[in-house]
Each structure stands twice: as structure tokens, then as C-alpha cells.
Design an enzyme around this catalytic site. Structure first.
Site, PDB file in Angstrom:
ATOM      1  CG  ASP A  81     -28.086 -16.813  54.138  1.00 11.08           C
ATOM      2  OD1 ASP A  81     -28.648 -15.874  54.736  1.00 11.08           O
ATOM      3  OD2 ASP A  81     -28.039 -16.955  52.944  1.00 11.08           O
ATOM      4  CG  HIS A 134      -8.573 -12.218  73.400  1.00  8.91           C
ATOM      5  ND1 HIS A 134      -9.149 -11.680  72.277  1.00  8.91           N
ATOM      6  CD2 HIS A 134      -8.514 -13.555  73.188  1.00  8.91           C
ATOM      7  CE1 HIS A 134      -9.422 -12.646  71.410  1.00  8.91           C
ATOM      8  NE2 HIS A 134      -9.050 -13.792  71.945  1.00  8.91           N
ATOM      9  CB  SER A 177     -11.048 -16.123  71.018  1.00  6.36           C
ATOM     10  OG  SER A 177      -9.783 -16.226  70.425  1.00  6.36           O
TER      11      SER A 177
END
Length: 320
Positions: free
Chosen positions: A186, A247, A172
Site C-alpha cells: 500500500d 485452530h 495462523s
């Protein structure tokens, strides 16, 4: 979202637009967080301070499977903990109104430690996730992601951790937290769907981004998206229950994939109708494993598979 919380979100958004509220919050070494576009996706809310979210990192290893060590980016703490840089490290990140002691988190942690030599870090951001307003929790994910990135940087510097050995597993809102963490080095659709890549999980957030969707329609386009439709029908006994089951079922699939001898094998297909017609069998289309053993060296795109309606979920006909 209820009427009053919805109204509050509108007021916050309008106030931010008119410049009546602060549009930036700064937290020491984590930097500043703005609610200006594209980060207006969370109803205009700014993230709460780290001291209010109170993130804790709970480390489990083969040396301490049951009782976690609480670690931080502090050099002395990291040098004294049981984490080994020669092991893979898996971070488990819970979602909205969840916590690190939920049964699915514990089950996933235990499965990982029983199956492989691994460091498991459960990210506790329960204080920041337990908000009456979903938008406030969504805004808090940015700070949690920044704190995870800060910890990973410290682990690299003080324990020689290699980022390629790190696996961030988020459910979630936890998936978007993983995205924010990866982006600094990154992954829920609400407050993120169709937003720019800066504010959601996207293919550029890690060397390999892998998503399991268990509620029929994909919300975001990523390097690989698993679409499992069987659960949609087995769980839908009532609207609210169905949504919750859909979910959360991804948690069960991922945990089962760690220890099961049956591989959740999915086939690349253009759409679900083509999958149902049998147009994409393995051999004719690329097929790969879903879950813990997913690998980056596969065709990008949408992969489909069926599951059973109860555990064990993996169907042997879908096994490599």
C-alpha cells in the site's frame, strides 16, 4: 510456552528494554526491523535474517500442477516461469511449525487448480516457522511478509501482475504475514492480540481483509470476521486436541468452499446470542458467502454460521 522458553522471552525483553541487545536488524533491500514498541509484541525478539529463514516460493499453474517451479524476485527467473498475469494469483502461507507440503496446503492448491485458471504460490518459510520459541517465529513473520511484497513488486514490474488479482491466504501466523505483505504494498492471536495495527493483520492491509475464526472468541477486529461455533464443540475432546482442531479447521472450510456447490452462507449479527435466537436471518440481515467466494462489496462486521461436524461441512440450509 514452557517455563524455560517463557523465562528466555522475559530475559530477551528486559535486555532489549535496557538496551543490552540490538534493537534493530537490517537486511539489504528489505530495510530494517526494530524490536522497539509497538514491535515488542514478540518477546523482544528480532527477526532472523532471510538467509536463516530460507523462504522459497513454490509456483503451481495449470502447466505444472504437481511439481512446483521455485521462483524469486529475479527478473530472469520470473520471465521464464509459467505464471500468467491474466490469471488470478493465490498465495498460500502456512503458520507456526507447519510447511508447504502439509496435507491442507496440498489439498487447497489442488482444489484451486481443479476449479479455476489460477496461479498458486505456496510460501515455504518452514525454517523460520519451526522454532522452539513461538516468539521467534512471530518475529520472523515480518521478514517473510517483506519478501512476499518484494516478489509481488517484481511480478508487477517484470510480468505486469495487477495487485487486485492477488489473493493472500494465510493460516495462523501466515495471516499476519499476509498483513505485513499487504501493508508494504500500500493475515494467530498469540503475540498479536490487542496490539497496534502496525504489528498485526488489520483492515488497512489490503483492498479486502477477510478472516475466518473457528475458536469462539475473535482476537482482532477486521473488515469481516466469520465466527463458526459448531466446530468448537465437535473438536473439543481434550484441551490440546481441541485447540489444535479449532485452530486448523478454518483450513478445511476454506478448501471446501473452493469446489463445493454448497455456499457457506453467513449472516451479519451483533453477537452469537442474537444469532442463536434466530434474530438475523437472511433477508432481515445481510448474508454473504464465506471462503474463496467472499467478496468485498458487503457490510463490514461479524458474520455467523453453523457447520457440520465432519466433511462436507457446509450445511445446505446455510446456502444462498
Amino acid at each position: 510456552m514452557g517455563f524455560w522458553s517463557g523465562l528466555k522471552a522475559i530475559v530477551v525483553s528486559v535486555a532489549a528494554f535496557l538496551g543490552l541487545t540490538s534493537n534493530e536488524a537490517c537486511f539489504g533491500g528489505l530495510g530494517c526491523f526494530s524490536n522497539k514498541a509497538p514491535f515488542d509484541n514478540a518477546g523482544g525478539y528480532l527477526p532472523q535474517a532471510p538467509a536463516d529463514i530460507k523462504v522459497e516460493f513454490l509456483l503451481y499453474t495449470p502447466q505444472n500442477r504437481a511439481v512446483p517451479q521455485v521462483i524469486s524476485a529475479d527478473a530472469a527467473v520470473l520471465r521464464a516461469c509459467h505464471l500468467s498475469s491474466i490469471r488470478k494469483s493465490v498465495f498460500i502461507i502456512h503458520g507456526y511449525r507447519d510447511n508447504p507440503y502439509a496435507s491442507w496446503v496440498t489439498d487447497m492448491k489442488d482444489a484451486l487448480l481443479s476449479q479455476t485458471d489460477v496461479n498458486v504460490v505456496s510460501v515455504d518459510w518452514g525454517r523460520g516457522a519451526d522454532q522452539s520459541d513461538y516468539d521467534q517465529a512471530a518475529a520472523n513473520t515480518r521478514v517473510v511478509g517483506a519478501l512476499i511484497a518484494q516478489l509481488l513488486t517484481a511480478l508487477r514490474d517484470f510480468r505486469s501482475l495487477n495487485y487486485k488479482d492477488v489473493h493472500l491466504v494465510g493460516h495462523s501466523l501466515g495471516a499476519h504475514i499476509a498483513g505485513y505483505a499487504g501493508e508494504r504494498l500500500d493475515p494467530a492471536g498469540l503475540s498479536f492480540e490487542a496490539d497496534p495495527e502496525e504489528v498485526r493483520l488489520d483492515p488497512g492491509d489490503a483492498l479486502f481483509v477477510d478472516v475466518i475464526h473457528t475458536d469462539a472468541q475473535p482476537l482482532i477486529s477486521l473488515g469481516r470476521v466469520w465466527l463458526i461455533y459448531k466446530c468448537k464443540f465437535c473438536c473439543m475432546r481434550g484441551f490440546r486436541e481441541g485447540i489444535a482442531c479449532d485452530h486448523s479447521r478454518a483450513q478445511d472450510y476454506f478448501t471446501e468452499s473452493i469446489t463445493s456447490t454448497c455456499r457457506f452462507t453467513a449472516s451479519w449479527c451483533l453477537n452469537y446470542d442474537a444469532f442463536k435466537r434466530g434474530d438475523c436471518p437472511c433477508g432481515k440481515s445481510p448474508c454473504v458467502s464465506m471462503g474463496f467466494y467472499a467478496r468485498a462489496n458487503a457490510t463490514r462486521g461479524k458474520y455467523f454460521l453453523d457447520t457440520a461436524d465432519k466433511s462436507p461441512f457446509c450445511l445446505t440450509r446455510n446456502s444462498l
